[in-house]
Enzyme design. Sequence first.
Site, PDB file in Angstrom:
ATOM      1  N   LEU A 117       3.214  -6.034   8.572  1.00 16.21           N
ATOM      2  CA  LEU A 117       3.568  -4.624   8.385  1.00 16.21           C
ATOM      3  C   LEU A 117       4.926  -4.459   7.708  1.00 16.21           C
ATOM      4  CD1 LEU A 117       2.349  -3.141  11.794  1.00 16.21           C
ATOM      5  CD2 LEU A 117       1.067  -3.524   9.687  1.00 16.21           C
ATOM      6  N   HIS A 118       5.016  -3.413   6.909  1.00 16.42           N
ATOM      7  CA  HIS A 118       6.250  -3.147   6.154  1.00 16.42           C
ATOM      8  C   HIS A 118       6.503  -1.639   6.150  1.00 16.42           C
ATOM      9  CE1 HIS A 118       3.393  -1.935   3.121  1.00 16.42           C
ATOM     10  NE2 HIS A 118       2.857  -3.145   3.125  1.00 16.42           N
TER      11      HIS A 118
ATOM     12  N   HIS B 150       3.545   0.702   5.624  1.00 14.83           N
ATOM     13  CA  HIS B 150       2.702   0.941   6.801  1.00 14.83           C
ATOM     14  C   HIS B 150       3.412   1.905   7.759  1.00 14.83           C
ATOM     15  CE1 HIS B 150       1.083  -3.240   5.809  1.00 14.83           C
ATOM     16  NE2 HIS B 150       0.017  -2.484   5.776  1.00 14.83           N
TER      17      HIS B 150
ATOM     18  N   GLU C 194      -2.098   5.459  -1.412  1.00 15.31           N
ATOM     19  CA  GLU C 194      -2.597   5.596  -2.802  1.00 15.31           C
ATOM     20  C   GLU C 194      -2.364   4.330  -3.615  1.00 15.31           C
ATOM     21  OE1 GLU C 194      -0.679   9.162  -4.191  1.00 15.31           O
ATOM     22  OE2 GLU C 194      -2.234  10.447  -3.289  1.00 15.31           O
TER      23      GLU C 194
ATOM     24  N   ASP D  85      -3.545   1.468  -3.135  1.00 11.54           N
ATOM     25  CA  ASP D  85      -4.868   0.859  -3.345  1.00 11.54           C
ATOM     26  C   ASP D  85      -5.830   1.981  -3.734  1.00 11.54           C
ATOM     27  OD1 ASP D  85      -4.340  -1.948  -2.572  1.00 11.54           O
ATOM     28  OD2 ASP D  85      -3.719  -0.991  -0.714  1.00 11.54           O
TER      29      ASP D  85
ATOM     30  N   GLN E 132      -9.613   1.392  -3.409  1.00 11.34           N
ATOM     31  CA  GLN E 132      -9.988   1.331  -1.987  1.00 11.34           C
ATOM     32  C   GLN E 132     -10.065   2.740  -1.405  1.00 11.34           C
ATOM     33  OE1 GLN E 132      -8.649  -1.636   1.084  1.00 11.34           O
ATOM     34  NE2 GLN E 132      -7.115  -0.084   1.470  1.00 11.34           N
TER      35      GLN E 132
ATOM     36  N   SER F 107       4.392  -3.845  -0.117  1.00 12.77           N
ATOM     37  CA  SER F 107       3.145  -4.590   0.035  1.00 12.77           C
ATOM     38  C   SER F 107       3.401  -5.787   0.943  1.00 12.77           C
ATOM     39  CB  SER F 107       2.681  -5.091  -1.335  1.00 12.77           C
ATOM     40  OG  SER F 107       1.752  -6.148  -1.188  1.00 12.77           O
TER      41      SER F 107
ATOM     42  N   ARG G  32       2.226  -8.570   0.546  1.00 15.35           N
ATOM     43  CA  ARG G  32       2.363  -9.755  -0.308  1.00 15.35           C
ATOM     44  C   ARG G  32       3.806  -9.959  -0.778  1.00 15.35           C
ATOM     45  NH1 ARG G  32      -3.062 -11.201  -2.368  1.00 15.35           N
ATOM     46  NH2 ARG G  32      -4.442  -9.859  -1.205  1.00 15.35           N
TER      47      ARG G  32
HETATM   48  O1  PAF Z   1      -5.604  -2.192   2.710  1.00 18.55           O
HETATM   49  C1  PAF Z   1      -5.769  -3.069   3.591  1.00 18.55           C
HETATM   50  O2  PAF Z   1      -4.821  -3.589   4.159  1.00 18.55           O
HETATM   51  C2  PAF Z   1      -7.182  -3.493   3.955  1.00 18.55           C
HETATM   52  O3  PAF Z   1      -8.018  -3.497   2.844  1.00 18.55           O
HETATM   53  C3  PAF Z   1      -7.806  -2.659   5.099  1.00 18.55           C
HETATM   54  C4  PAF Z   1      -7.997  -1.209   4.700  1.00 18.55           C
HETATM   55  C5  PAF Z   1      -6.896  -2.758   6.318  1.00 18.55           C
HETATM   56  C6  PAF Z   1      -9.175  -3.213   5.470  1.00 18.55           C
HETATM   57  O4  PAF Z   1      -9.088  -4.531   5.920  1.00 18.55           O
END
Ligand code: PAF
Length: 309
Positions: free
Chosen positions: A64-65, A68, A180, A182, A185, A217, A219
């Site tokens: 988490l960052h 989040h 947003e 992603d 997604q 992120s 990453r």
């Molecule tokens: O965005 C993410 O971190 C993932 O794709 C999610 C929505 C938690 C689903 O695993």
Amino acid sequence: MNKTLQKYRKKSGTSTKTDSFVHSLNVKRMSNTQVFTTVKALRNHLADVARNKTVGFVPTMGALHAGHASLVRTSSEYCDFTVVSIFVNPTQFNNASDLEKYPRNFDKDIALLDATAETIVFAPTVEEMYPEGHEPKRMNLGRVSEIMEGEFRPGHFDGVVEVVYRFLEIIEPTHTFFGEKDLQQLAIVQRMVEEFNLPVEVVACKTFRLEGGLAASSRNERLTDEQKDKALILYQSLDRVRAEKEKYGPREARDKVKEWFQNSDLELEYIEFVDASSFEDVNEWTENTHGCIAAFAGEVRLLDNISMS
Ligand code: PAF
């Protein structure tokens, strides 16, 4: 069964020390954060405390960052309760080494949540999420799942649909919060909710940016400070196109971004200017055009997008 999931199950040693510690407990109480690891315990708790209340759901894969934290804060402002899932979903990884290397630090995650807002954490094992006999939810995703992230990470969005659907089924939130950053997604989750007529509102939240514009992120944790500086090129090239867009169209802009990356240390994977509803390429700028980009800083794959208007 998805190949990565099969491998993950076979490799029983994949869970981290913190995973096994957490999964040996059913409920762990901390000052602001309650952790549940089984569907049954979580559902019993929600039935006790959240009946007829609004429940916000923030799905995460941990690490988490600040991004989040901002989703969690928004959820707690909107809703009576906030459930945060921490689950590295094997079915959305098309690359086993990416799954292996995905950063995991449960204690740090809980500390961040503790400092952010009162939350209920759901941190299940793979077996709890996908018990024997589990049938993944599938839908025809069309173009949005075929380009950009869909093209470079085949099967990724099927895994996202599978896990998000399963979470929504377990948690039954009234609202769910997606960043947003992603963009594909977010569009896919919105479509899934429509397609299956799910009683949840998908709330789109602005991308949280660090100094210089780098999108927050998980990453980023794998980047050195020098790589973090160099990674600013993702946001800065999109921002530069937006500032200069009167001078050229989307096609030329793509070539310019490719040129800028050739003079950088990052390897560009794609740069696209698309309509954010249809995900079709655009030949001229419109109000709904988004610039979407993915690039590698060393081994770490980063992505970003911004509205061009
Ligand atoms: O965005 C993410 O971190 C993932 O794709 C999610 C929505 C938690 C689903 O695993």
